[in-house]
Design a protein around this motif. Structure first.
Motif, PDB file in Angstrom:
ATOM      1  N   HIS A 174       0.830  -1.206   0.000  1.00  0.00           N
ATOM      2  CA  HIS A 174       0.000   0.000   0.000  1.00  0.00           C
ATOM      3  C   HIS A 174       0.865   1.258   0.000  1.00  0.00           C
ATOM      4  N   SER A 175       1.932   1.252   0.778  1.00  0.00           N
ATOM      5  CA  SER A 175       2.835   2.407   0.828  1.00  0.00           C
ATOM      6  C   SER A 175       3.495   2.643  -0.524  1.00  0.00           C
ATOM      7  N   ALA A 178       0.906   3.866  -3.121  1.00  0.00           N
ATOM      8  CA  ALA A 178       0.536   5.262  -2.885  1.00  0.00           C
ATOM      9  C   ALA A 178       1.672   6.198  -3.302  1.00  0.00           C
ATOM     10  N   LYS A 181       1.866   6.254  -7.062  1.00  0.00           N
ATOM     11  CA  LYS A 181       0.699   6.948  -7.631  1.00  0.00           C
ATOM     12  C   LYS A 181       0.880   8.454  -7.528  1.00  0.00           C
TER      13      LYS A 181
END
Length: 187
Positions: A174-175, A178, A181
């Motif tokens: 997830h890190s 993100a 992104k």
């Protein structure tokens, strides 16, 4: 039982990835090389007679323990050094992580200089983001996705539960997603 040739072939195959893992952990080329060399020596001396199928797990566990030992020694050295006020801090930041990347057989190889530049820039961004992960997340991520270990093997190598491995990997994914992104990168 692993023959001398099988052990040698295993160590040759694992050395580049092991160096990258150590580099991500300690961020110093000389220290990373020492750590990998120590881990390889320990494997050969103490576990060279084990079956070849056991070598990857044993090596990962030895490598992670050697990295932890490095931090323990660094902490003690740092304490004594600061107590005696000898701050001989040498920040040799000439290291370029892209110099250690080389394509493995069967991997994507860019055809044009523009493709090569884009791939090089993307790899630099991904490596920078991996370096910024917390240590346990980075360790779990590298073992699971770079070393292609399953959850049980990763848990064994890290000395934690399978649930912890899943949590660390999820948080790392997830890190990274993100962070990439934000930079406009989707994989």
């Amino acid at each position: 039982m692993a023959s001398q040739r099988e052990l040698s072939d295993f160590l040759t195959a694992i050395e580049r990835r092991a160096f990258k893992q150590a580099m991500f952990a300690v961020r110093n080329e000389e220290s990373a090389l020492d750590i990998v060399q120590d881990a390889m020596m320990k494997l050969a001396e103490k576990y060279g007679d084990h079956p070849p199928t056991e070598l990857p797990m044993l090596f990962q566990r030895i490598l992670q323990n050697t990295i932890r030992d490095f931090y323990r020694r660094s902490k003690v050295r740092s304490l004594w050094t600061s107590l005696f006020s000898s701050f001989s801090h040498s920040d040799d930041e000439d290291y370029d992580p892209l110099e250690t990347i080389s394509g493995e057989s069967g991997s994507y190889s860019p055809q044009t200089p523009d493709d090569q530049l884009q791939q090089t820039q993307l790899l630099a961004i991904i490596e920078k983001e991996i370096e910024s992960l917390p240590a346990r997340q980075r360790e779990a991520f590298l073992l699971r996705y770079w070393e292609d270990m399953d959850v049980a093997e990763t848990a064994s190598a890290m000395g934690c539960s399978e649930g912890s491995v899943k949590t660390h990997c999820s948080r790392a994914n997830h890190s990274l997603a993100a962070a990439l992104k934000v930079r406009g990168i989707t994989l």
